[in-house]
Design a protein around this motif. Structure first.
Motif: not given
Length: 152
Positions: A71-81, A24-32, A15-22
């Motif tokens: 690899i999906a990282v929430l927008q506020s945490h997209r950084n090198r580290e 980033v990928f489904v809502y932000e990048l519009h991947i089905p 559930a948590l993995l799907k929530q993060i990936r949805e």
């Protein structure tokens, strides 16, 4: 900011993995959604990255053949580290599993970062979920995460 990465079970943290990936990928990048989640999820090793506040802020997976993906990282945490922590942990898992080589199917904008990290192009550019991608491979012994900054 400090991050912590944990290996998790798909069955226990689905559930948590799907929530993060949805997000980033489904809502932000519009991947089905039907493309984002596939049969490899049940067979792969999954990780979750947590912020210093212990919030789950990203995920990634390692397929049995050495493919690092989702690899999906929430927008506020997209950084090198964040990306360095996530990728290093996935490569560590690959090494512990006895894999010699890792692979990625990255978007074209990210190819230079991967090449700087020891990856080599494999084959031609291809389309996946409407996004042009390049398959790259890297011996685990040559992997360097320093060039990674803003991956999706």
């Amino acid at each position: 900011m400090s991050y912590h990465v944990d290996k998790v079970s798909w069955l226990q943290k689905k559930a948590l993995l799907k929530q993060i990936r949805e997000r980033v990928f489904v809502y932000e990048l519009h991947i089905p959604k039907e493309v984002e989640f596939d049969s490899l999820d049940a067979l792969s090793e999954h990780v979750i990255i947590h912020s210093e506040k212990n919030e789950a802020v990203g995920t990634g997976r390692l397929s049995p053949d050495g493919l690092i993906s989702r690899i999906a990282v929430l927008q506020s945490h997209r950084n090198r580290e964040a990306y360095t922590s996530l990728l290093n942990f996935l490569v560590l898992i690959a090494s512990e599993k006895g894999l010699d080589t890792i692979y990625v199917n990255c978007i074209l904008d990210e190819v230079p970062n991967f090449i700087e990290s020891g990856f080599l192009k494999q084959g031609c550019v291809f389309m996946e979920a409407g996004i042009p991608r390049q398959k790259l491979k890297c011996p685990i012994s040559s992997f360097n995460t320093e060039p990674f900054t803003m991956l999706h």
